[in-house]
Enzyme design. Sequence first.
Site, mmCIF file in Angstrom:
data_model
loop_
_atom_site.group_PDB
_atom_site.id
_atom_site.type_symbol
_atom_site.label_atom_id
_atom_site.label_comp_id
_atom_site.label_asym_id
_atom_site.label_seq_id
_atom_site.Cartn_x
_atom_site.Cartn_y
_atom_site.Cartn_z
ATOM 1 N N LYS A 24 52.842 7.584 -44.495
ATOM 2 C CA LYS A 24 52.651 8.555 -43.405
ATOM 3 C C LYS A 24 53.098 9.950 -43.849
ATOM 4 C CE LYS A 24 53.323 5.157 -39.781
ATOM 5 N NZ LYS A 24 54.225 4.509 -38.867
ATOM 6 N N GLU A 36 43.763 10.077 -36.723
ATOM 7 C CA GLU A 36 44.958 10.488 -35.974
ATOM 8 C C GLU A 36 46.001 9.389 -35.890
ATOM 9 O OE1 GLU A 36 47.433 12.426 -34.918
ATOM 10 O OE2 GLU A 36 45.953 13.776 -34.051
ATOM 11 N N GLY A 86 38.213 -5.587 -38.583
ATOM 12 C CA GLY A 86 39.547 -6.037 -38.172
ATOM 13 C C GLY A 86 39.614 -6.256 -36.681
ATOM 14 N N THR A 97 41.798 -2.474 -40.405
ATOM 15 C CA THR A 97 42.391 -3.415 -41.351
ATOM 16 C C THR A 97 43.594 -2.728 -42.000
ATOM 17 O OG1 THR A 97 41.313 -2.715 -43.414
ATOM 18 C CG2 THR A 97 40.032 -4.125 -41.941
ATOM 19 N N GLY A 130 52.338 -0.086 -31.782
ATOM 20 C CA GLY A 130 51.917 -1.019 -30.728
ATOM 21 C C GLY A 130 50.413 -0.993 -30.576
ATOM 22 N N LYS A 158 46.092 3.325 -43.153
ATOM 23 C CA LYS A 158 46.604 4.466 -43.928
ATOM 24 C C LYS A 158 46.226 4.412 -45.394
ATOM 25 C CE LYS A 158 50.376 3.660 -40.924
ATOM 26 N NZ LYS A 158 50.584 2.270 -40.647
HETATM 27 N N1 LIG Z 1 50.162 -2.100 -35.188
HETATM 28 C C1 LIG Z 1 50.413 -0.804 -34.990
HETATM 29 O O1 LIG Z 1 51.205 -0.394 -34.141
HETATM 30 C C2 LIG Z 1 49.669 0.213 -35.806
HETATM 31 C C3 LIG Z 1 48.861 -0.146 -36.841
HETATM 32 N N2 LIG Z 1 48.213 0.789 -37.588
HETATM 33 C C4 LIG Z 1 47.373 0.359 -38.686
HETATM 34 O O2 LIG Z 1 46.265 -0.374 -38.165
HETATM 35 C C5 LIG Z 1 45.828 -1.321 -39.123
HETATM 36 C C6 LIG Z 1 45.704 -2.689 -38.461
HETATM 37 O O3 LIG Z 1 46.971 -3.088 -38.022
HETATM 38 P P1 LIG Z 1 47.124 -4.438 -37.175
HETATM 39 O O4 LIG Z 1 46.021 -4.571 -36.199
HETATM 40 O O5 LIG Z 1 48.517 -4.410 -36.684
HETATM 41 O O6 LIG Z 1 46.946 -5.543 -38.324
HETATM 42 P P2 LIG Z 1 46.556 -7.079 -38.162
HETATM 43 O O7 LIG Z 1 47.101 -7.804 -39.341
HETATM 44 O O8 LIG Z 1 46.921 -7.562 -36.805
HETATM 45 O O9 LIG Z 1 44.951 -7.078 -38.274
HETATM 46 C C7 LIG Z 1 44.281 -6.817 -39.454
HETATM 47 C C8 LIG Z 1 42.848 -7.270 -39.301
HETATM 48 O O10 LIG Z 1 42.126 -6.879 -40.458
HETATM 49 C C9 LIG Z 1 41.257 -7.963 -40.783
HETATM 50 N N3 LIG Z 1 40.826 -7.882 -42.180
HETATM 51 C C10 LIG Z 1 41.542 -8.114 -43.310
HETATM 52 N N4 LIG Z 1 40.758 -7.952 -44.384
HETATM 53 C C11 LIG Z 1 39.521 -7.602 -43.932
HETATM 54 C C12 LIG Z 1 38.286 -7.312 -44.549
HETATM 55 N N5 LIG Z 1 38.164 -7.318 -45.881
HETATM 56 N N6 LIG Z 1 37.213 -7.004 -43.781
HETATM 57 C C13 LIG Z 1 37.321 -6.987 -42.430
HETATM 58 N N7 LIG Z 1 38.484 -7.259 -41.775
HETATM 59 C C14 LIG Z 1 39.563 -7.561 -42.520
HETATM 60 C C15 LIG Z 1 42.084 -9.195 -40.505
HETATM 61 O O11 LIG Z 1 41.221 -10.314 -40.470
HETATM 62 P P3 LIG Z 1 41.719 -11.805 -40.104
HETATM 63 O O12 LIG Z 1 41.825 -11.769 -38.600
HETATM 64 O O13 LIG Z 1 40.611 -12.653 -40.611
HETATM 65 O O14 LIG Z 1 43.025 -11.969 -40.818
HETATM 66 C C16 LIG Z 1 42.688 -8.788 -39.165
HETATM 67 O O15 LIG Z 1 41.790 -9.072 -38.113
HETATM 68 C C17 LIG Z 1 46.866 -1.292 -40.261
HETATM 69 O O16 LIG Z 1 46.346 -0.540 -41.321
HETATM 70 C C18 LIG Z 1 48.074 -0.586 -39.643
HETATM 71 O O17 LIG Z 1 48.820 0.149 -40.575
HETATM 72 C C19 LIG Z 1 48.297 2.123 -37.314
HETATM 73 C C20 LIG Z 1 49.070 2.562 -36.290
HETATM 74 C C21 LIG Z 1 49.883 1.640 -35.476
HETATM 75 N N1 LIG Z 2 54.173 -0.461 -38.604
HETATM 76 C C1 LIG Z 2 53.897 0.875 -38.187
HETATM 77 C C2 LIG Z 2 52.714 0.877 -37.283
HETATM 78 C C3 LIG Z 2 52.138 2.204 -37.122
HETATM 79 O O1 LIG Z 2 51.726 2.867 -38.056
HETATM 80 C C4 LIG Z 2 55.073 1.454 -37.426
HETATM 81 O O2 LIG Z 2 55.880 0.658 -36.969
HETATM 82 O O3 LIG Z 2 55.187 2.662 -37.281
#
Ligand SMILES: NC(=O)C1=CN([C@@H]2O[C@H](COP(=O)(O)OP(=O)(O)OC[C@H]3O[C@@H](n4cnc5c(N)ncnc54)[C@H](OP(=O)(O)O)[C@@H]3O)[C@@H](O)[C@H]2O)C=CC1
Ligand SMILES: N[C@@H](CC=O)C(=O)O
Length: 432
Positions: A289, A213, A81, A163, A410, A186
């Site tokens: 969560k 974490e 990801g 991801t 974020g 998660k």
């Molecule tokens: N945003 C936040 O504040 C927080 C997020 N999280 C968690 O972090 C994770 C990522 O969030 P976020 O970065 O916002 O999500 P995004 O949608 O921005 O990114 C997800 C990424 O995963 C990639 N992906 C999807 N399927 C696969 C696969 N099969 N193999 C490899 N890569 C894959 C996507 O690829 P592609 O680019 O090709 O679509 C993309 O690059 C989530 O689970 C979220 O719950 C946790 C805490 C806070």
């Molecule tokens: N979408 C989630 C991202 C972190 O887990 C949130 O807003 O808390």
Amino acid sequence: MREPVTLLTLVGEAMGRTPNVAGRFFGALGQIGVLVRASAQGAGERSISAVIDGEDTATAVRTVHAAFNLAAQEVNLLVLGKGTVGRELLYQLAAQQQALAGDQDVLIKLAGLADSRRAVFDPAGIPLARWDARLQESHVPPDIPALLDRLRRLPVPILVDCTAEDTTAVYEAALARGIHVVSANKRPLAATWPVRQGLMDMARARHRRWEYETTVGASLPVIDTLKGLVRTGDTILRIEGSFSGTLGYLAGELSRGVPLSHAVRDARARGYTEPHPRDDLSGLDVARKALILARELGMQLDLDAVAIEPFAPSEALGHDDLERFFLALAEHDDAVAARIERMRQAGRVLRYLAQIDPSAPAGAPAVRVGPVEVEPDHPAARLRGTEAFVAFTTDRHRAYPLLVQGAGAGGAVTAAGVLTDILKIAMSLRGR
Ligand SMILES: NC(=O)C1=CN([C@@H]2O[C@H](COP(=O)(O)OP(=O)(O)OC[C@H]3O[C@@H](n4cnc5c(N)ncnc54)[C@H](OP(=O)(O)O)[C@@H]3O)[C@@H](O)[C@H]2O)C=CC1
Ligand SMILES: N[C@@H](CC=O)C(=O)O
């Protein structure tokens, strides 16, 4: 025996008087799966030698150097990801790589990177200034088992899951190969109890670390705090909090008069929401969560045991297509604004709270998440922007709950939490 082979020799003074030199030497090789074909100890107790396959030479030398603190601890990452969190992690790694090697003796290498369509792998390390170009140039689809097979041959291999997919099978494959796991995702932790527990048991049996974490409260020390309370024998009476950065942000924007659909678009653009904001608005993300925390207490619950009340009307959340989703949401803007205004006039504010009550009476849900109209003196009322908070009421923290509070969503804060988890693993293995 497979040819060519290499004779790897560790040379040192006073080896015979230093405990466990051979254990560290062979243990380090064993941890990365290097087969020792033959071994011998020098007559003068100044050397130990092992015959290994020639193809393992470079990895074995680096690993033994790290085990005896003769070089920085090398750590090799496969990052899945490169969205909001993954991308920011790669920027932070690029910015910190030199300082971590110089100040902490930890050399973090990006061995592999994959998104949903392609992958790149380089055992020498993908230059962190060029990860984007290297991935763009790649035409290789993300064959995860093949990538894990290559990763496991490198010192301190770590799978980093950024991801939002169901990656339980990937974790199983990684742990089976002796690879550590760091999750921002998660979903594997919120899988059914037997599946989640199976992964935990696998990690434990293979002495691999699984750090997660950031799955609750981004980089806030929520899970470490809870694990500390549990491990030191405290009794958790209740956990309550506002676990969602997105829903906290939305509540604040709504109270400023911003229409719901606009505020959700904005939160998504800022990288706070899940890839599909429905997962935030339906309460599912907060439920995951809450489940993750409840399970730390040994509560053998599944997601369907969590009582969930959505933040936004369920009938607005049906569309997969994002544009249609936002249009459907906009139909509820006025009704939501009217509700917020009624609350304002009554002197209350909207918050989305989670409650975990380990001693809930039979028949009542032990875990519940939903919108609450809170009075101004409630700890959640003073939250700003994406702030989240978690309050632990315990036997030892009965009069004044232990509070963890700060930005709960974020890219930058979450990536920093992921990097902290990576460093926890690297530091705990240094010199082993
Ligand atoms: N945003 C936040 O504040 C927080 C997020 N999280 C968690 O972090 C994770 C990522 O969030 P976020 O970065 O916002 O999500 P995004 O949608 O921005 O990114 C997800 C990424 O995963 C990639 N992906 C999807 N399927 C696969 C696969 N099969 N193999 C490899 N890569 C894959 C996507 O690829 P592609 O680019 O090709 O679509 C993309 O690059 C989530 O689970 C979220 O719950 C946790 C805490 C806070
Ligand atoms: N979408 C989630 C991202 C972190 O887990 C949130 O807003 O808390």
